[in-house]
Scaffold this motif. Structure first.
Motif, short mmCIF file in Angstrom:
data_model
loop_
_atom_site.label_atom_id
_atom_site.label_comp_id
_atom_site.label_asym_id
_atom_site.label_seq_id
_atom_site.Cartn_x
_atom_site.Cartn_y
_atom_site.Cartn_z
N PHE A 202 6.46 -1.50 1.42
CA PHE A 202 6.72 -0.08 1.22
C PHE A 202 7.42 0.15 -0.11
CE2 PHE A 202 6.66 -1.00 5.77
CZ PHE A 202 5.68 -0.11 6.20
N THR A 203 7.25 1.34 -0.66
CA THR A 203 7.78 1.65 -1.98
C THR A 203 9.26 2.04 -1.91
OG1 THR A 203 7.20 4.00 -1.79
CG2 THR A 203 5.50 2.51 -2.67
N SER A 204 9.86 2.15 -3.07
CA SER A 204 11.27 2.55 -3.14
C SER A 204 11.47 3.96 -2.59
CB SER A 204 11.76 2.48 -4.59
OG SER A 204 10.97 3.30 -5.43
N GLY A 211 14.79 9.51 6.58
CA GLY A 211 13.82 9.87 7.60
C GLY A 211 12.70 8.86 7.73
N TYR A 212 12.19 8.38 6.60
CA TYR A 212 11.09 7.43 6.63
C TYR A 212 11.54 6.07 7.16
CZ TYR A 212 8.57 10.81 3.71
OH TYR A 212 7.97 11.93 3.21
N LYS A 213 12.59 5.54 6.57
CA LYS A 213 12.98 4.18 6.94
C LYS A 213 13.55 4.09 8.36
CE LYS A 213 17.62 4.17 4.81
NZ LYS A 213 18.44 3.53 3.74
N SER A 214 13.95 5.25 8.92
CA SER A 214 14.44 5.24 10.30
C SER A 214 13.32 4.88 11.29
CB SER A 214 15.04 6.60 10.67
OG SER A 214 14.04 7.61 10.65
N VAL A 241 -2.36 7.46 19.62
CA VAL A 241 -2.06 6.58 18.50
C VAL A 241 -2.77 7.03 17.22
CG1 VAL A 241 -2.28 4.23 17.62
CG2 VAL A 241 -1.56 4.61 19.99
N THR A 242 -4.00 7.50 17.34
CA THR A 242 -4.73 7.94 16.15
C THR A 242 -3.96 9.04 15.42
OG1 THR A 242 -6.88 7.37 17.12
CG2 THR A 242 -6.89 8.96 15.31
N VAL A 243 -3.41 9.97 16.15
CA VAL A 243 -2.64 11.06 15.55
C VAL A 243 -1.42 10.51 14.81
CG1 VAL A 243 -1.28 13.14 16.02
CG2 VAL A 243 -3.43 12.75 17.24
N LYS A 244 -0.75 9.53 15.40
CA LYS A 244 0.43 8.94 14.76
C LYS A 244 0.06 8.24 13.45
CE LYS A 244 2.74 8.20 19.21
NZ LYS A 244 3.23 7.18 20.18
N LEU A 245 -1.05 7.51 13.46
CA LEU A 245 -1.49 6.82 12.24
C LEU A 245 -1.89 7.82 11.16
CD1 LEU A 245 -3.61 4.02 13.95
CD2 LEU A 245 -1.49 3.67 12.69
N GLU A 246 -2.59 8.88 11.57
CA GLU A 246 -2.99 9.91 10.60
C GLU A 246 -1.77 10.60 10.00
OE1 GLU A 246 -7.33 11.67 11.82
OE2 GLU A 246 -5.61 12.38 12.97
N THR A 247 -0.73 10.77 10.78
CA THR A 247 0.49 11.41 10.26
C THR A 247 1.07 10.62 9.11
OG1 THR A 247 1.00 12.41 12.41
CG2 THR A 247 2.83 12.16 10.85
N TRP A 248 1.14 9.29 9.28
CA TRP A 248 1.66 8.45 8.21
C TRP A 248 0.73 8.44 7.00
CZ3 TRP A 248 6.43 7.44 7.68
CH2 TRP A 248 7.26 7.23 8.79
N MET A 249 -0.58 8.53 7.23
CA MET A 249 -1.52 8.59 6.11
C MET A 249 -1.34 9.87 5.30
SD MET A 249 -4.91 7.11 8.05
CE MET A 249 -6.03 7.52 6.72
N ARG A 250 -1.07 10.97 5.97
CA ARG A 250 -0.83 12.24 5.25
C ARG A 250 0.46 12.18 4.45
NH1 ARG A 250 -2.83 14.39 10.30
NH2 ARG A 250 -4.90 15.35 10.00
N ARG A 256 3.47 8.78 -1.51
CA ARG A 256 3.25 7.40 -1.97
C ARG A 256 4.34 6.45 -1.45
NH1 ARG A 256 -1.52 5.26 -3.93
NH2 ARG A 256 -1.07 3.27 -4.89
N ILE A 257 4.32 6.18 -0.15
CA ILE A 257 5.36 5.35 0.45
C ILE A 257 4.94 3.90 0.64
CG2 ILE A 257 6.49 7.30 1.58
CD1 ILE A 257 5.06 6.48 4.19
#
Length: 345
Positions: A202-204, A211-214, A241-250, A256-257
């Motif tokens: 993951f990026t800096s 929020g992200y790293k939590s 699960v698909t919805v959760k994965l799509e959330t992180w993709m958005r 750019r994480i």
């Protein structure tokens, strides 16, 4: 231009036009027909139809993607599964492909494996195109690389469990052993590697956001390769699960994480919550890293599956006459007759 000259010009151009059409129709590799693999006496006689509504515990379901660039690898993977399966007629393949060349791909699978039970499902690239951001290797950015996220939507509801395989691996053991693992409460089972350094994934910007790293707080830092997964599709659907994965993709598209294709969203959703599978079921990394694809050795321990994840693919290295030593383990499953040299770099 006179009528005679026009006719002469058309006669000269006709062979060129025919040649162009021929190239278009024959740019997929051709394969030898695989032998017919039959069930042993210990296998229960069964069949499968996509219209079935009830789960059949005797059927092993395997999902793979299918496209022109990785077709040679997919065919070798299917051949390896069938050759080592104790009940090969009880294995059903679910191929995910885009509409492009789907008719040609179906013809090739049917002619190479006349006795295979399989289905081809259409995957719409537009489903993920707007959610994909560029990564460190072009092949990782292809929409079909994200099709594994949508297996629960694509496959029939009666398919409650599936093994997902990448198209750059061969199985050298009875796939029924992998199929029978107890997932217990988990959605996914896979060989995992704990004590991983997630800093590299993951990026800096990710690590500077509370929020992200939590999302990884109090989670075991366990990496797993998504090219080999046993998935409980019922739990996947129920837990959205698909919805959760799509959330992180958005989020990735906006901020750019991470850098590495479809793997990081799976880590954010599943890290530390995967049913461990023996490492023998994914001897991965044989294609080297994602930049140079250098030769690598096997990890210590027994082997049930060889996986050329990374940039180097065995069929390309063999064709270029610059193979790595372990590519000779893939070669016996290669059924191709001829093929253009297509790079995915």
């Amino acid at each position: 231009m006179s009528s005679l000259r026009l006719r002469l010009l058309l006669l000269l151009l006709l062979p060129i036009a025919i040649s162009c059409v021929t190239v278009t129709l024959t740019d997929l590799p051709a394969f030898r027909e695989a032998p017919a693999f039959r069930n042993g006496r210990e296998c229960s006689r069964t069949s499968w139809s996509p219209s079935e509504r009830e789960h059949n515990p005797s059927i092993i379901h395997i999902a793979m993607t299918l496209d022109a660039i990785y077709l040679r690898g997919s065919v070798a993977g299917v051949f390896s599964v069938l050759q080592h399966a104790s009940c090969p007629e009880n294995v059903v393949f679910h191929f995910i492909a885009t509409h492009r060349r789907s008719a040609d791909l179906r013809r090739i699978i049917s002619s190479t494996f006349p006795y295979l039970t399989y289905q081809i499902y259409h995957f719409d690239p537009n489903l993920v195109r707007s959610k994909i951001s560029s990564s460190i290797r072009r092949a990782l950015d292809q929409p079909l690389n994200y099709a594994r996220i949508y297996l629960a939507d694509l496959l029939p509801i009666a398919v409650r469990r599936v093994i997902y395989f990448d198209s750059d691996l061969v199985v050298v053991d009875d796939v029924a052993k992998l199929w029978r693992i107890d997932l217990r409460r988990h959605v996914v089972g896979a060989p995992e590697y704990c004590h991983a350094n997630f800093t590299n994934y993951f990026t800096s910007r990710f690590w500077s956001s509370q929020g992200y790293k939590s999302a990884l707080k109090d989670r075991k830092p366990c990496y797993f390769n998504t090219g080999v997964m046993v998935i409980d599709l019922g739990k996947w659907r129920k837990r959205r699960v698909t919805v959760k994965l799509e959330t992180w993709m958005r989020i990735q598209k906006r901020h750019r994480i991470y850098e590495l294709g479809s793997l990081p969203p799976f880590l954010l959703v599943f890290a530390g919550d995967v049913e461990p599978v023996e490492h023998r079921w994914n001897q991965h990394g044989l294609g080297g890293d994602n930049l140079e694809g250098l030769c690598r050795n096997l990890h210590p321990g027994p082997v049930s599956l060889l996986h050329w994840s990374g940039k180097g693919k065995p069929w390309l290295r063999l064709d270029s006459r610059r193979p790595c030593p372990l590519d000779s383990l893939w070669a016996p499953y290669d059924l191709f007759r001829y093929s253009p040299l297509i790079s995915d770099s």
